[in-house]
Design a protein around this motif. Structure first.
Motif: not given
Length: 156
Positions: A96-107, A125-126
């Protein structure tokens, strides 16, 4: 469903091949189960811990170190962000950015933000930022999951 088991002591690494006609509930359940078996070692002040990749909400690079954020805990992991994505992209991880990835299952939800960016609100909540240069890749990933019958907001 047929199951064939083969033992080969000469293998350098164990592997599993799954052959199927169509992805039904039984096959998706098998994939889900196998995904939960993938684990990495994380460390924090309390020591080292084996972490299931499916527990990781997001990963971030801070001071050239990679950190995995769980619901309430944070662990340093021995991966670069690119290595982590290469290994676990199929488990819901997307950049999602140069320094971050997310687990879409926790969106929990996605909210529009300034300058063509988006705000990602996680189930714990983050709030994280989806940079516009990664926006197209992110939405392609989400839509690909929807095509497979997954729901990013209703997983777990």
């Amino acid at each position: 469903m047929q199951i064939h088991k083969f033992r080969d002591r000469k293998l350098a690494e164990d592997y599993i091949d799954i052959h199927y006609r169509e992805e039904n509930a039984q096959i998706r359940g098998l994939f889900s189960y196998l995904d939960t078996m993938m684990a990495i070692v994380g460390k924090n002040e309390q020591g080292k811990k084996l972490i299931a990749v499916s527990e990781i909400y997001y990963c971030e690079i801070v001071d050239r170190k990679c950190f995995a954020y769980l619901e309430k805990d944070v662990y340093q992991i021995d991966y670069s962000l690119q290595q982590f994505l290469d290994n676990f992209h199929g488990q819901g991880m997307v950049r999602v950015s140069k320094s971050m990835c997310v687990n879409v299952f926790f969106l929990a939800r996605i909210q529009a933000d300034f300058n063509m960016k988006a705000k990602l609100i996680m189930k714990n909540g983050e709030e994280l930022q989806l940079n516009r240069s990664y926006k197209n890749e992110f939405y392609k990933y989400i839509y690909a999951l929807r095509g497979k019958g997954e729901s990013y907001a209703a997983h777990n």
